[in-house]
Design an enzyme around this catalytic site. Sequence first.
Site, PDB file in Angstrom:
ATOM      1  N   LYS A  22       0.839  -1.206   0.000  1.00  0.00           N
ATOM      2  CA  LYS A  22       0.000   0.000   0.000  1.00  0.00           C
ATOM      3  C   LYS A  22       0.869   1.249   0.000  1.00  0.00           C
ATOM      4  O   LYS A  22       0.653   2.166  -0.787  1.00  0.00           O
ATOM      5  CB  LYS A  22      -0.904  -0.004   1.245  1.00  0.00           C
ATOM      6  CG  LYS A  22      -1.580   1.315   1.525  1.00  0.00           C
ATOM      7  CD  LYS A  22      -2.484   1.252   2.727  1.00  0.00           C
ATOM      8  CE  LYS A  22      -1.843   1.635   4.034  1.00  0.00           C
ATOM      9  NZ  LYS A  22      -1.501   3.061   4.182  1.00  0.00           N
ATOM     10  N   ASN A  23       1.864   1.292   0.890  1.00  0.00           N
ATOM     11  CA  ASN A  23       2.633   2.525   1.064  1.00  0.00           C
ATOM     12  C   ASN A  23       3.630   2.794  -0.057  1.00  0.00           C
ATOM     13  O   ASN A  23       4.249   3.855  -0.090  1.00  0.00           O
ATOM     14  CB  ASN A  23       3.352   2.527   2.422  1.00  0.00           C
ATOM     15  CG  ASN A  23       2.396   2.793   3.561  1.00  0.00           C
ATOM     16  OD1 ASN A  23       1.220   3.059   3.330  1.00  0.00           O
ATOM     17  ND2 ASN A  23       2.901   2.730   4.784  1.00  0.00           N
ATOM     18  N   ARG A  91      -5.024  10.482   4.426  1.00  0.00           N
ATOM     19  CA  ARG A  91      -4.009  11.482   4.671  1.00  0.00           C
ATOM     20  C   ARG A  91      -2.935  11.506   3.577  1.00  0.00           C
ATOM     21  O   ARG A  91      -2.370  12.547   3.252  1.00  0.00           O
ATOM     22  CB  ARG A  91      -3.367  11.155   6.020  1.00  0.00           C
ATOM     23  CG  ARG A  91      -2.847  12.327   6.705  1.00  0.00           C
ATOM     24  CD  ARG A  91      -2.015  11.949   7.881  1.00  0.00           C
ATOM     25  NE  ARG A  91      -1.160  13.078   8.154  1.00  0.00           N
ATOM     26  CZ  ARG A  91      -0.024  13.275   7.553  1.00  0.00           C
ATOM     27  NH1 ARG A  91       0.422  12.414   6.678  1.00  0.00           N
ATOM     28  NH2 ARG A  91       0.686  14.346   7.827  1.00  0.00           N
ATOM     29  N   CYS A 115      -5.126  13.123  12.957  1.00  0.00           N
ATOM     30  CA  CYS A 115      -5.700  11.823  12.682  1.00  0.00           C
ATOM     31  C   CYS A 115      -5.574  10.995  13.942  1.00  0.00           C
ATOM     32  O   CYS A 115      -5.015  11.449  14.938  1.00  0.00           O
ATOM     33  CB  CYS A 115      -5.026  11.141  11.505  1.00  0.00           C
ATOM     34  SG  CYS A 115      -3.391  10.562  11.907  1.00  0.00           S
ATOM     35  N   ARG A 120       0.403  14.627  13.153  1.00  0.00           N
ATOM     36  CA  ARG A 120       0.917  14.397  11.799  1.00  0.00           C
ATOM     37  C   ARG A 120       1.008  15.683  10.970  1.00  0.00           C
ATOM     38  O   ARG A 120       0.291  15.860   9.967  1.00  0.00           O
ATOM     39  CB  ARG A 120       0.094  13.328  11.088  1.00  0.00           C
ATOM     40  CG  ARG A 120       0.134  12.029  11.866  1.00  0.00           C
ATOM     41  CD  ARG A 120      -0.516  10.897  11.161  1.00  0.00           C
ATOM     42  NE  ARG A 120       0.351  10.234  10.212  1.00  0.00           N
ATOM     43  CZ  ARG A 120       0.047   9.096   9.617  1.00  0.00           C
ATOM     44  NH1 ARG A 120      -1.082   8.509   9.867  1.00  0.00           N
ATOM     45  NH2 ARG A 120       0.880   8.551   8.775  1.00  0.00           N
ATOM     46  N   PRO A 121       1.890  16.611  11.371  1.00  0.00           N
ATOM     47  CA  PRO A 121       2.038  17.854  10.605  1.00  0.00           C
ATOM     48  C   PRO A 121       2.712  17.607   9.247  1.00  0.00           C
ATOM     49  O   PRO A 121       3.243  16.517   9.015  1.00  0.00           O
ATOM     50  CB  PRO A 121       2.956  18.691  11.497  1.00  0.00           C
ATOM     51  CG  PRO A 121       3.703  17.710  12.329  1.00  0.00           C
ATOM     52  CD  PRO A 121       2.819  16.503  12.479  1.00  0.00           C
ATOM     53  N   ILE A 122       2.696  18.626   8.359  1.00  0.00           N
ATOM     54  CA  ILE A 122       3.377  18.478   7.062  1.00  0.00           C
ATOM     55  C   ILE A 122       4.431  19.572   6.883  1.00  0.00           C
ATOM     56  O   ILE A 122       4.803  19.908   5.766  1.00  0.00           O
ATOM     57  CB  ILE A 122       2.385  18.460   5.867  1.00  0.00           C
ATOM     58  CG1 ILE A 122       1.527  19.732   5.845  1.00  0.00           C
ATOM     59  CG2 ILE A 122       1.510  17.221   5.884  1.00  0.00           C
ATOM     60  CD1 ILE A 122       0.856  19.956   4.494  1.00  0.00           C
ATOM     61  N   ASP A 123       4.911  20.130   8.012  1.00  0.00           N
ATOM     62  CA  ASP A 123       5.892  21.221   7.921  1.00  0.00           C
ATOM     63  C   ASP A 123       7.149  20.809   7.142  1.00  0.00           C
ATOM     64  O   ASP A 123       7.719  21.608   6.401  1.00  0.00           O
ATOM     65  CB  ASP A 123       6.276  21.719   9.325  1.00  0.00           C
ATOM     66  CG  ASP A 123       6.835  20.598  10.182  1.00  0.00           C
ATOM     67  OD1 ASP A 123       6.117  19.598  10.385  1.00  0.00           O
ATOM     68  OD2 ASP A 123       7.990  20.691  10.625  1.00  0.00           O
ATOM     69  N   GLN A 124       7.571  19.548   7.290  1.00  0.00           N
ATOM     70  CA  GLN A 124       8.785  19.105   6.598  1.00  0.00           C
ATOM     71  C   GLN A 124       8.580  19.039   5.082  1.00  0.00           C
ATOM     72  O   GLN A 124       9.491  19.347   4.313  1.00  0.00           O
ATOM     73  CB  GLN A 124       9.242  17.732   7.111  1.00  0.00           C
ATOM     74  CG  GLN A 124       9.630  17.734   8.572  1.00  0.00           C
ATOM     75  CD  GLN A 124      10.805  18.651   8.851  1.00  0.00           C
ATOM     76  OE1 GLN A 124      11.844  18.570   8.204  1.00  0.00           O
ATOM     77  NE2 GLN A 124      10.630  19.561   9.791  1.00  0.00           N
ATOM     78  N   ASP A 305       4.641   0.749  12.138  1.00  0.00           N
ATOM     79  CA  ASP A 305       3.451   0.091  11.588  1.00  0.00           C
ATOM     80  C   ASP A 305       3.321  -1.371  12.026  1.00  0.00           C
ATOM     81  O   ASP A 305       2.326  -2.020  11.695  1.00  0.00           O
ATOM     82  CB  ASP A 305       3.459   0.175  10.050  1.00  0.00           C
ATOM     83  CG  ASP A 305       3.048   1.552   9.561  1.00  0.00           C
ATOM     84  OD1 ASP A 305       2.635   2.392  10.388  1.00  0.00           O
ATOM     85  OD2 ASP A 305       3.138   1.801   8.336  1.00  0.00           O
ATOM     86  N   ARG A 397      -8.763  -0.693   4.316  1.00  0.00           N
ATOM     87  CA  ARG A 397      -7.856   0.330   3.786  1.00  0.00           C
ATOM     88  C   ARG A 397      -6.477  -0.264   3.475  1.00  0.00           C
ATOM     89  O   ARG A 397      -5.753   0.269   2.635  1.00  0.00           O
ATOM     90  CB  ARG A 397      -7.653   1.452   4.822  1.00  0.00           C
ATOM     91  CG  ARG A 397      -8.781   2.439   4.909  1.00  0.00           C
ATOM     92  CD  ARG A 397      -8.352   3.622   5.765  1.00  0.00           C
ATOM     93  NE  ARG A 397      -6.998   4.010   5.433  1.00  0.00           N
ATOM     94  CZ  ARG A 397      -6.050   4.332   6.315  1.00  0.00           C
ATOM     95  NH1 ARG A 397      -6.333   4.359   7.598  1.00  0.00           N
ATOM     96  NH2 ARG A 397      -4.847   4.649   5.921  1.00  0.00           N
TER      97      ARG A 397
END
Length: 429
Positions: A22-23, A91, A115, A120-124, A305, A397
Amino acid sequence: MDTLLIDGSRPLRGAIPISGAKNASLPILMATIVAPGEHRLANVPELVDTSSMLSLLGRIGCPSLVGAQTRIDTTRVAFCEAPYDLVRKMRASVLALGPLLARCGEAHVSLPGGCAIGMRPIDQHLKALEALGCRFELEGGYVHGRVDQLRGAEFRFDVVSVTGTENVLMAAVVAEGTTVLENAAAEPEVEDLARFLNACGARIEGAGTSRIVVHGVSSLRASPTAHAILPDRIEAGTYLVAGVITRGDVRCENMRPNDVAPLLDVLRAAGARVECGPDWVSAGAEGRVNAVDVETAPHPGFPTDMQAQVMALLSFAKGTSRIKETIFENRFMHAAELLRLGAQISIEGNVATVTGQPQLSGATVMATDLRASASLVLAGLAAQGRTEVLRLYHLDRGYERLVEKLAAVGASVERGQEGRPRFAAPAVA
Ligand code: UD1
């Protein structure tokens, strides 16, 4: 809503074919945007998340056809937006950011928000893309990104981010000049994405290590040969734990043993039986495993995971184990549900102390994320009596044909309906 009904305490024995990851599928589906043309991908798992990603591609104007191979036509891109209704469901839709900026010079991506497993920020993602010349504004719950010309740069991630590394990689491939990414994610899925991009004409070196060098090229094009998605190491790991927790023997086939090495170290340390071949791994146990301490870390460390699934296993171990979660805050929600089955777990900060029990007993449980749900399925397979796992959609999922695969190795599992009474009245009532 669908549930999963499990009659536990049966040893699972037999072989399970492992699906595509999946990933790896999610970023590679998005990466097709950067290379105009008709793509063919093999081994894309049929999951809710992959079909959400194909819906997102469809909204952008790139039609697809699912079959033995997934075909995606990215000849034209009509829209450069990842809308809230799709991002909130998955996400990973944030992976549209890098490819849309690379293809259109513009991207409007809904913010994912919090979530179940943390902020789970996206600053990077944003900082790395800014280093390549992108400008961002946050407005109306969206990230609005623009760039005139992507330019190669040196960038060091403050924290290792898998999708952050993937997002910037998908933009850097068509930047002017060379990009050097330090403290990049070294996960096998990042490496698979780089393999796909290179087949489309990119020049990426070092993927699979923490230093990735990208020599920008003027454009990419769809590769004439199909790319086969790598096997899912987390799916494989989950079924290997199933073999051990049920005191049976499960052999996972069509997989890459090296990708699950950190898990195999833990299973061996716990006294499980583990055997590997070129493309298969089998794992099982005769009785209870021994307690063992586990700490999650970015690849090649123990994957977050797999943390929930291993907690289920250690709930049956002889002795007390400590599990330290270093990647995500708030990723112990499965512990409270495992307690309902009789597990003994206490949490302090990011450390769970698990005192193994000789036996757990089935109950109705509910999880709020994918891997937590997997841990409850594993506990239910080993517990005595019936377990009902609510909110099966989490498992849909990320686990392709879960019920069929488990049934094929001897599990008593079936889909049920939430709220349906489980106890029939005796015939004389
Ligand atoms: C990916 C995986 C997910 C896995 C996770 C960690 C996909 C689709 N999902 O998620 O299954 O659990 O890697 O292996 O591949 N962080 C920041 N700022 C950022 C980005 C991340 O602070 O901009 C933090 C996160 O809050 C977290 C850590 O970095 O604490 C790792 O997150 P990251 O690797 O980005 O996870 P995902 O890519 O979302």
